[in-house]
Design an enzyme around this catalytic site. Structure first.
Site, PDB file in Angstrom:
ATOM      1  N   GLU A 145      34.365  36.144  40.128  1.00 12.87           N
ATOM      2  CA  GLU A 145      32.906  35.987  40.184  1.00 12.87           C
ATOM      3  C   GLU A 145      32.522  34.633  40.768  1.00 12.87           C
ATOM      4  OE1 GLU A 145      30.863  38.633  39.572  1.00 12.87           O
ATOM      5  OE2 GLU A 145      32.829  39.584  39.427  1.00 12.87           O
TER       6      GLU A 145
ATOM      7  N   ARG B  17      55.865  28.041  38.430  1.00  6.80           N
ATOM      8  CA  ARG B  17      56.122  27.949  36.983  1.00  6.80           C
ATOM      9  C   ARG B  17      57.618  27.952  36.752  1.00  6.80           C
ATOM     10  NH1 ARG B  17      55.138  32.800  39.901  1.00  6.80           N
ATOM     11  NH2 ARG B  17      55.065  34.643  38.582  1.00  6.80           N
TER      12      ARG B  17
ATOM     13  N   THR C  52      29.618  44.695  39.443  1.00  7.53           N
ATOM     14  CA  THR C  52      29.012  43.934  40.542  1.00  7.53           C
ATOM     15  C   THR C  52      30.018  43.646  41.648  1.00  7.53           C
ATOM     16  OG1 THR C  52      29.541  41.805  39.499  1.00  7.53           O
ATOM     17  CG2 THR C  52      27.391  42.763  38.959  1.00  7.53           C
TER      18      THR C  52
ATOM     19  N   GLU D  93      40.318  36.110  32.729  1.00  7.29           N
ATOM     20  CA  GLU D  93      41.395  36.535  33.619  1.00  7.29           C
ATOM     21  C   GLU D  93      42.028  37.797  33.082  1.00  7.29           C
ATOM     22  OE1 GLU D  93      45.665  36.674  35.028  1.00  7.29           O
ATOM     23  OE2 GLU D  93      44.828  36.659  33.002  1.00  7.29           O
TER      24      GLU D  93
ATOM     25  N   ASP E 142      41.350  21.406  60.843  1.00  5.50           N
ATOM     26  CA  ASP E 142      40.542  22.625  60.774  1.00  5.50           C
ATOM     27  C   ASP E 142      41.328  23.813  61.301  1.00  5.50           C
ATOM     28  OD1 ASP E 142      38.423  21.382  59.616  1.00  5.50           O
ATOM     29  OD2 ASP E 142      37.035  21.625  61.280  1.00  5.50           O
TER      30      ASP E 142
ATOM     31  N   GLU F 281      33.048  34.759  44.407  1.00  2.00           N
ATOM     32  CA  GLU F 281      31.981  35.550  45.035  1.00  2.00           C
ATOM     33  C   GLU F 281      30.710  34.716  45.165  1.00  2.00           C
ATOM     34  OE1 GLU F 281      33.199  40.150  43.970  1.00  2.00           O
ATOM     35  OE2 GLU F 281      31.886  39.118  42.559  1.00  2.00           O
TER      36      GLU F 281
ATOM     37  N   ARG G 130      51.522  29.194  43.752  1.00  2.53           N
ATOM     38  CA  ARG G 130      51.659  29.096  42.298  1.00  2.53           C
ATOM     39  C   ARG G 130      53.099  28.708  41.985  1.00  2.53           C
ATOM     40  NH1 ARG G 130      51.790  35.350  40.128  1.00  2.53           N
ATOM     41  NH2 ARG G 130      51.247  34.233  38.231  1.00  2.53           N
TER      42      ARG G 130
ATOM     43  N   SER H  63      49.485  39.839  43.176  1.00  2.00           N
ATOM     44  CA  SER H  63      48.233  39.584  42.488  1.00  2.00           C
ATOM     45  C   SER H  63      48.520  39.514  40.995  1.00  2.00           C
ATOM     46  CB  SER H  63      47.193  40.646  42.779  1.00  2.00           C
ATOM     47  OG  SER H  63      46.041  40.356  42.026  1.00  2.00           O
TER      48      SER H  63
ATOM     49  N   LYS I 236      50.472  46.066  41.237  1.00  5.01           N
ATOM     50  CA  LYS I 236      49.558  44.969  41.533  1.00  5.01           C
ATOM     51  C   LYS I 236      50.244  43.601  41.512  1.00  5.01           C
ATOM     52  CE  LYS I 236      45.200  42.923  39.930  1.00  5.01           C
ATOM     53  NZ  LYS I 236      44.090  43.002  38.965  1.00  5.01           N
ATOM     54  N   TYR I 237      51.253  43.452  40.659  1.00  2.83           N
ATOM     55  CA  TYR I 237      51.911  42.151  40.529  1.00  2.83           C
ATOM     56  C   TYR I 237      52.671  41.745  41.783  1.00  2.83           C
ATOM     57  CZ  TYR I 237      51.177  42.511  35.449  1.00  2.83           C
ATOM     58  OH  TYR I 237      50.637  42.617  34.205  1.00  2.83           O
TER      59      TYR I 237
END
Lengths: 718, 718
Positions: free
Chosen positions: B401, B504, B270, B392, B634, B404, B502, B485, B667-668
């Site tokens: 999802e 850590r 989807t 995940e 804004d 979305e 993020r 990502s 991707k990371y």
């Protein structure tokens, strides 16, 4: 704070006095303090907010400021020369408009330019069509220009009739008549009559659909050229003389116009991005929307002469030229970061007596009137942006490039767009196309505007409009149409999802069967045709100014945005039923392929309920609570945006509104649930039925999701 | 109003008295009135606004509320069973989290489900690799599972190591070693060593890049299968014992993981739409991101045994299963329609000791602490949304999802997203990836948090972090990385343009050369490995909680959003120089094809100037002017949105951020100006050099436009 300041407030005065006296004094003191407190409390302005009564007063002043006589003079001024996009004359008009808007008192007025692909006839090689005899001799040529209207014989730079962006070429071949060149016309030709257009030159009469769709259909049918002509049946009203004695199209007149299929891309060389100096341009082969075959328009005198075998001589050149939008602004006082836009184009094929100057003159008068109020110290609550677009005639280029350049700001701040092309295309009654969000505003506003129509003296515009053109779908209201395209609202509505509307005076569509208005895009669109035939007193122009200006005023100045989301729910429900009913022509396939509209109807139901609750909540909101009002207004503003699918419609990435799109078969018309509609169109003739019905299911799912997601935006924010 | 009420306020009292006395009385009366007025004026609350001091007090209270001991207990609780996405166990954990968040005092806590494509080993046909001798006999099989860690021998439902979404198949063939399987590894193999992988099975060691990229590279090289193995060089730290005596990966351990190349699409069936009951699903052939070849992971014991010729036995099944996000909300008091989101995933491959439960436990403690403050009567200014994402591990499915489904609302209202996966992947120092908008917030916040590191007693986290990992690009600040990502922030940042970050605790990347942490995605990720080796006192977890929680607190509660747009300008300028310098490896082509970065540098200069002016204006704003603050906020909120190109990056429609994207080769990792970077990558080997450099020019133009358009959003609003 209360305590310490209260201590200071102890009254000072002579100590020796009677208790009763002092009680009275103290009582008075307390009373005074309380009174002062209350006055202080209530007198403190929440903000410099325009009270409701001031809003009404200012609206009255604004409406009274606009004058028919001014519009008339502006129209005269704007129509003395041709203002073809990409020419010096139209740049000069831009500069004039800029200077005048500054004089009118706007905060800023900018010329904003883009370098876009335009198309012109070749000065040295005229376009024409020949009749070829059996030996290949040219025995007749169509005319190279229109006979000029009286008084304009000496005007230079009248561009001859041509089809902008036509391919160059001199195809020669058999001529096939394809009626209006609609999808259904080609279907009939190919499927019923068994006529194959491959390798033929086709001739289509103008009317019914956008000419670009005719050209696309001809291309798909394999034609090697297409001639477009104005048939008297479509461009002459019965019993009316040709111009100058009447307002019909003379036999030597022809309709100019672009024949692109841009699908909302704007400049063909820079789809998706503004055509600025630094912008990468596609090469002319990979650019968007250009026809591959030669196209040429002719009048009905020439059309009558055309026979079996013809040769086209088409030498138009595509070239990048600079165009100029004029952008004027009045800064909003309370919400300067919310934009209400009034825009209409300035470029014309020749004199533009109707298209666009009857609209531009109205915009000019609206700007002047806003400026007048501003000079007297008033400002609207929100920012108002006025735009004079260039190159609308070449594919909505000025508006689209500007919206591309400012897309990020417009997405975040755009409240509404009101379009202002031709103010009159007839003189029978009002015609409005708009988002369902504006229905109630249009109705309430037109109830306040006097009808200009004979026989409706003392009645409202709403009354004459309703009487003359009642809605088919809704009870006891005048008809409002869906937005399609073919005008500058397109990018705002179909790509960006900014609530949009347009209004003009129109003919009686039930009885007047000619297409648009007869002299459309011919040299005969003069000031005089308006002044003598269409609107001698300019009362209809003034009415259109009041509607367009009134819409802008209300959208820019109402504390709560005058959008009613319940009307969107009704409209979506109506469209869902229409598309469902259409699907029932295929009952067997619905069963075979397990196609269900349940999810869509369920989403529509949710949307309807949420819209009702939202409206309820809106009624109960304290309009003095600035952030609460802002938040609800944001929900209203972003509702239209919620219907935008970033992935776009299939094959049309710049048409992204899931509820409305320009029809795939006629750019001018609006189609509801276009994704589902197109998936089902002619589905019985698709080779892979399974695949075809899977696509229908996918489109229903997208529609259901989008309506549901729009409903979510109207729920309480947290 | 003043006049009429003033008349009423005339003092009443005995008429016979001295003028001086009455003057005094009147003076007092006037004074009282004035005093009352002033008190009324000032006492009227502008809104129930949190003063600056209250903000600091509440932040202190919030920070003090979070306890290491609680995080430890939550971690223990969350790691007793496997919580694989799509299993009953993980649904039960969702229900437990929901119940506890309700107890903590959130306004609402919902379970939100989606039905997405997941992938599992076949219960009846185990996956393994065989060694084949010259007769085709299987002379060795790889192990079917990992030896369980002590104490977990009886746990059922430990999924054996597998590559989720691997194709099924039993290819048999020669084995080719491809090092890490990176683009450059295959280049070397093919171009330098002349080794063709077509029809071979390749074996790549884990590490350096996302495993999905390895699989894609193998496919492109023509391999018919790929084996992924953990090499001790990458998964064992020197001098450390394998688990349970140390924290190294045992030889029988292997790394699970998905091998998709979704490019941000979420559920493969989807793409672009939420995987709800009503959503249309692509067929399994046309769905997004699935590898076409079998893939399987093994440990280093098995890897050592593999020889020339092998056979893969892969029987994973893709199936649609239900997943559950937990979504909790605290409604904002002043701006409930502005959302700050803290999200992290809950599903784990097995016990999830580090990934994700060391993060989920921290989220749990942050939620508890917010809830505590709320129970005491406080609310944040903006709405805070807490999310426990599912699936995940199967491709960021739960977060994607949900985003979305809620995209329209998130676009309009999303202020920031803070990601919370594993809290510790090492115990050396802090590691932060975030949008440049958050740099200054991260720096100021970490200056307020005590360092947990040995040797930094009494010093701030900022100090130890800076000392241990100073920035290479900016002077005298700790290093912050680009967002790539591989985690749940992806859809928020890369697709929707919501400012994200993020944080850590991590290892020393300069000296600790193993990949991620050794037991990553193996059965040995237990509670005990954290409790015994990574963070016995949970002080690093607490620090991470303070950073993540502190970011959420500041973003949700500061009157003015704590974003500094000047840092975005610096970052973009830096990236422009980097990509320009990269282009200078092709000086000749730059000249030949007339490639210029001038427009980009000009846009960067404009952005820099506008950002400085914006910041200046921000400083001068009256923070009591509600609408002015809202308007500026804004602009800050929509700045990240301005970098989104609705047309997406080439071939990656769901990666739409023009400044940042996940690297096309890993991707990371984050890539800056990814459109230009990808257009120039390996450009010297492209067949059509003209076409290739035209694409570079097009991408520079898009980058220049986007930076300029972002600058426009920061200008004064009208």
């Amino acid at each position: 704070m209360w305590t310490s300041l209260g201590a200071v407030s102890e009254p000072a005065g002579p100590r020796a006095a009677s208790g009763r006296f002092w009680a009275a004094i103290l009582g008075a003191a307390a009373g005074l303090f309380l009174l002062g407190f209350l006055i202080g409390w209530f007198a403190k302005p929440i903000e410099k907010k325009t009270s409701l009564s001031t809003h009404e007063d200012m609206k009255t002043a604004f409406m009274a400021e606009m004058k028919a006589e001014n519009i008339k003079q502006f129209l005269h001024n704007f129509t003395q020369l041709p203002h073809l996009a990409g020419t010096k004359e139209n740049m000069h008009l831009a500069q004039q408009v800029q200077a005048e808007w500054k004089t009118f008192g706007l905060d800023s007025v900018q010329l904003v330019h883009y370098d876009v692909l335009l198309s012109y006839p070749d000065d040295t090689k005229p376009n024409y069509i020949s009749i070829i005899d059996e030996h290949g001799n040219e025995i007749f040529n169509t005319s190279l220009s229109e006979p000029p209207p009286p008084g304009y014989e000496a005007v230079r730079d009248v561009v001859p009739p041509y089809s902008a962006f036509s391919a160059q070429g001199m195809p020669e071949g058999e001529l096939v008549y394809v009626n209006y060149g609609r999808t259904e016309d080609f279907f009939k030709l190919e499927r019923v009559m068994g006529i194959n257009c491959t390798g033929k030159i086709v001739i289509a009469r103008y009317g019914k659909i956008f000419r670009g769709n005719k050209v696309k259909n001809a291309e798909l049918a394999g034609a090697m050229g297409i001639i477009l002509y104005s048939d008297p049946a479509d461009y002459c009203a019965p019993g009316v003389d040709p111009y100058p004695n009447g307002w019909n199209l003379p036999g030597g007149g022809a309709q100019r116009g672009n024949v692109l299929n841009l699908n909302g891309a704007g400049d063909p060389l820079t789809p998706g991005y503004p055509a600025k100096e630094y912008t990468y341009r596609l090469d002319k082969i990979s650019c968007v929307g250009l026809p591959k075959i030669p196209v040429h328009p002719i009048g009905y005198y020439d059309a009558e002469s055309l026979l079996r075998k013809v040769k086209m001589h088409i030498h138009n050149n595509n070239e990048v030229r600079r165009i100029y939008n004029v952008i004027g602004t009045i800064r909003g006082t309370v919400e300067p970061d919310r934009y209400v836009i009034l825009g209409g184009h300035r470029d014309s094929w020749v004199f533009g007596g109707i298209d666009p100057q009857s609209g531009a003159a109205v915009v000019h008068e609206i700007v002047r009137s806003f400026g007048k109020l501003k000079k007297e110290g008033w400002r609207p609550r929100r920012t108002v942006i006025f735009a004079s677009w260039d190159a609308e005639e070449f594919g909505l280029l000025g508006s689209t490039e500007w919206a591309e350049e400012n897309a990020k700001v417009l997405q975040a701040r755009g409240v509404a767009y009101i379009n202002a092309d031709s103010s009159v295309e007839g003189n029978y009654t009002l015609r409005v196309d708009c988002t369902p969000l504006m229905y109630s505003l249009v109705y309430s506003l037109t109830k306040e505007i006097p009808s200009p129509d004979e026989g409706f003296e003392g009645k409202s515009l709403y009354e004459s409009w309703y009487k003359k053109n009642p809605s088919r779908e809704y009870k006891e209201v005048p008809r409002i149409n869906k937005l399609g395209s073919g005008n500058d609202f397109e990018v705002f509505f179909q790509r960006l999802g900014i609530a949009s509307g347009r209004a003009r005076y129109s003919k009686n569509w039930n009885t007047e069967k000619y297409s648009s208005y007869p002299v459309y895009h011919s040299v005969y669109e003069t000031y005089e045709i308006v002044e003598q035939f269409y609107d001698p007193t300019f009362k209809n122009h003034l009415t259109v100014a009041q509607v367009r200006g009134g819409l802008v005023f209300e959208l820019a100045n109402s504390v709560v945005l005058p959008f009613d989301c319940r009307d969107y729910a009704s409209a979506v429900s109506n469209y869902a039923h229409i598309i469902y009913n259409l699907s029932r022509n295929h009952e067997d396939e619905l069963a075979t392929y397990n196609v269900s509209f349940d999810a869509l109807f369920s989403a529509v139901k949710n949307f309807t309920e949420v819209a009702a609750s939202f409206h309820e909540r809106l009624q109960q909101t304290d309009i003095n609570n600035l952030l609460a009002v802002r938040s609800l207004n944001d929900q209203l503003m972003f509702l239209e945006r919620a219907f935008i699918d970033p992935l776009g419609l299939p094959g049309r990435p710049f048409y992204r509104h899931v509820i409305f799109a320009p029809s795939s078969h006629n750019k001018y018309a609006g189609e509801s649930f276009p994704g589902i509609y197109d998936a089902m169109f002619d589905i019985e003739n698709k080779a892979d039925q399974h695949e075809a019905w899977e696509e229908v299911k996918r489109q229903i799912s997208i529609a259901a999701f989008t309506v549901q997601a729009a409903a979510e935006t109207l729920k309480e924010v947290a």
